[in-house]
Design an enzyme around this catalytic site. Structure first.
Site, PDB file in Angstrom:
ATOM      1  N   ASP A 257     -32.646 -39.004  21.325  1.00  0.00           N
ATOM      2  CA  ASP A 257     -31.448 -38.271  21.717  1.00  0.00           C
ATOM      3  C   ASP A 257     -31.706 -37.573  23.040  1.00  0.00           C
ATOM      4  O   ASP A 257     -32.791 -37.044  23.277  1.00  0.00           O
ATOM      5  CB  ASP A 257     -31.096 -37.232  20.644  1.00  0.00           C
ATOM      6  CG  ASP A 257     -30.753 -37.899  19.317  1.00  0.00           C
ATOM      7  OD1 ASP A 257     -30.018 -38.902  19.340  1.00  0.00           O
ATOM      8  OD2 ASP A 257     -31.243 -37.435  18.272  1.00  0.00           O
TER       9      ASP A 257
ATOM     10  N   ASP B 134     -30.683 -26.967  14.432  1.00  0.00           N
ATOM     11  CA  ASP B 134     -30.989 -26.509  13.074  1.00  0.00           C
ATOM     12  C   ASP B 134     -32.380 -25.887  12.934  1.00  0.00           C
ATOM     13  O   ASP B 134     -32.517 -24.706  12.623  1.00  0.00           O
ATOM     14  CB  ASP B 134     -30.728 -27.623  12.047  1.00  0.00           C
ATOM     15  CG  ASP B 134     -31.312 -28.974  12.435  1.00  0.00           C
ATOM     16  OD1 ASP B 134     -32.058 -29.055  13.429  1.00  0.00           O
ATOM     17  OD2 ASP B 134     -31.021 -29.963  11.724  1.00  0.00           O
TER      18      ASP B 134
ATOM     19  N   ASP C 184     -35.060 -42.679  16.575  1.00  0.00           N
ATOM     20  CA  ASP C 184     -34.158 -42.878  17.712  1.00  0.00           C
ATOM     21  C   ASP C 184     -34.403 -41.783  18.741  1.00  0.00           C
ATOM     22  O   ASP C 184     -35.139 -40.841  18.481  1.00  0.00           O
ATOM     23  CB  ASP C 184     -32.689 -42.885  17.257  1.00  0.00           C
ATOM     24  CG  ASP C 184     -32.396 -41.746  16.303  1.00  0.00           C
ATOM     25  OD1 ASP C 184     -32.894 -40.620  16.525  1.00  0.00           O
ATOM     26  OD2 ASP C 184     -31.666 -41.977  15.325  1.00  0.00           O
TER      27      ASP C 184
END
Ligand code: ATP
Ligand code: MG
Length: 438
Positions: free
Chosen positions: A58, A140, A56
């Site tokens: 983002d 992260d 996907d």
């Protein structure tokens, strides 16, 4: 502290607009044309740079959620932990997040503006907008913090992600132990990306995984359910499982299963679970469907067997032992990870059909074929048979039976053995004992 990013010009990276979803491009351009900063970020950039097809796309922007909402009619604001915009195009959702700050230099400011930590240092809420650089630092892993800027098609690297991407290294941004305490799910993400990308974990990133696994037990079970699906239904289930066990994280997700596995390790190098995961990976590679019901059925099969054997020994009949064990195993597991009923009910059916599959005479096999869960139960039997040679002939019987036409099926079915006539108990009137009479 602000620092300049490494800027990789268009000519020096492989991302072209042709490989970006047209819907993501629409979002990027509309934000840009309205005067906002707009970048692709996260797994989309990472995967494009690696030459993989992104799952996907983002988008990160300096536009606030309300401003995003005004720009797109097909937009919903969502988010419990922080507010995000989902822009929907048919089946595709482009997630648009406002740059935000959370850690490091922003932490002090953030504490006073609403960021909360619990006693273990876990971040409970963060919703503090920030600069693109702050946004990069609260992500992260370095390879997940690369930005593709729609203004000039450059890639911006604030954390050394490009170098790590080139050497196949997964590295937490910032101080690794603190980052794992803030959000223990990052440990699961580390394992997932290592398996999926075939990357090594940096030694500093690896260290806390071996000691902080217990913090996973504080994560809300519903969030863990989502993560477990990503771990095991992402196409790399076998590697992911092996890494989870290696880092001693698996036992904090599936404690009963871990107990069975560590006990059996000497005898069963390839358990049903590993076969089920391999099978799932294979199905996903072929574009076939997979279901959490089957996955959880396999994850909890060993504890189910253990418990139902104990109950049999304790004197329950087979059906009761199985049903009680299923209830107990499921309710113990639900304390850790949610399993919605739309999956737990079919899972229990797959389990309970296993004993019905042992009946190969009479009318029952025909009836079983018509059961909505037959196919899944049969697939489950095949896996069990791979792990247990004693089941091979039963599995073969069903395979043959399914291949036959209706007439042949009727022929092959012997009449069910007649139930033995029950011996009538003689009904002598009970003699009253002296105490009762007393
Ligand atoms: P996938 O291919 O699974 O979609 P992804 O990296 O895009 O991988 P997402 O869960 O879609 O993962 O998250 C998008 C981005 O948001 C990540 O790349 C990362 O930068 C950031 N992110 C997600 N979860 C966390 C987290 N728990 N802590 C910090 N940053 C996170
Ligand atoms: Mg993503």
């Amino acid at each position: 502290m602000t620092s300049q990013p490494i800027i990789i010009p268009r000519a020096e990276h492989p991302i072209s607009r042709a490989s970006i979803s047209p819907n993501a491009l629409k979002v990027l351009y509309r934000l840009h044309n309205a005067g906002f900063r707009a970048c692709l970020v996260g797994g989309g950039v990472r995967d494009l740079l690696l030459g993989h097809e992104p799952k996907d796309f983002d988008v990160a922007t300096d536009a606030h959620p309300e401003a995003i909402h005004k720009l797109f009619r097909n937009c919903r604001l969502i988010g419990r932990r922080f507010r995000l915009a989902h822009v929907q195009f048919g089946g595709e959702i482009i997630e648009v997040a406002t740059f935000r700050a959370a850690q490091g230099e922003a932490e002090e400011a953030a504490r006073s503006t609403g960021i909360q930590f619990n006693a273990n240092g876990r971040l409970l809420r963060d919703n503090v907008y920030g600069t693109i650089e702050e946004d990069a630092r609260r992500r992260d892993f370095t390879v997940n913090a690369l930005y593709y800027d729609i203004t000039n098609f450059t890639v911006l690297d604030y954390t050394g992600g490009m170098a790590d991407l080139k050497t196949g290294l997964l590295r937490l941004i910032g101080e690794p132990e603190q980052r794992c305490r803030e959000d223990p799910v990052r440990m699961l993400r580390a394992v997932r990306f290592a398996a999926k990308l075939g990357f090594r974990l940096h030694p500093d990133t690896e260290a806390p995984l071996l000691t902080l696994g217990r913090l996973l037990e504080e994560i809300p079970p519903a969030r863990l359910f989502d993560e477990v699906l990503k771990l095991f239904l992402g196409g790399y289930g076998v590697e992911t499982f092996e890494l989870l066990r290696h880092y001693r994280l698996f036992g904090h997700l599936f404690p009963a299963t871990e107990r069975c596995l560590s006990r059996q390790q000497q005898h069963f190098p390839k358990t049903l679970l590993v076969r089920a995961l391999a099978n799932t990976d294979g199905r996903l590679a072929e574009g076939k469907s997979v279901t959490p019901a089957f996955l959880f059925g396999a994850l909890l099969w060993e504890p189910l067997q253990d418990r139902s054997k104990q109950l049999l020994t304790a004197g329950l009949d087979e059906a009761d032992a199985m049903q009680t064990a299923a209830d107990e195993v499921l309710s113990a597991q639900l304390k850790h990870i949610t399993l919605p009923r739309r999956f737990s009910l079919p899972m229990q059916e797959i389990w309970s059909l296993q004993s019905r599959l042992t009946i190969t005479t009479g009318k029952r096999p025909l009836r079983l074929l018509a059961h909505p869960r037959f196919r899944a139960a049969y697939d489950f039997l095949l896996l069990r048979a791979e792990a247990d040679p004693e089941l091979a002939s039963l599995a073969q019987w069903w395979t043959h039976f399914m291949e036959m036409d209706e007439a042949a099926r009727k022929q092959v079915l012997e009449p069910a053995a007649k139930p033995k006539p029950r011996r009538r108990r003689s009904r002598r009137p009970r003699q009253q004992s002296s105490t009762e009479a007393g």
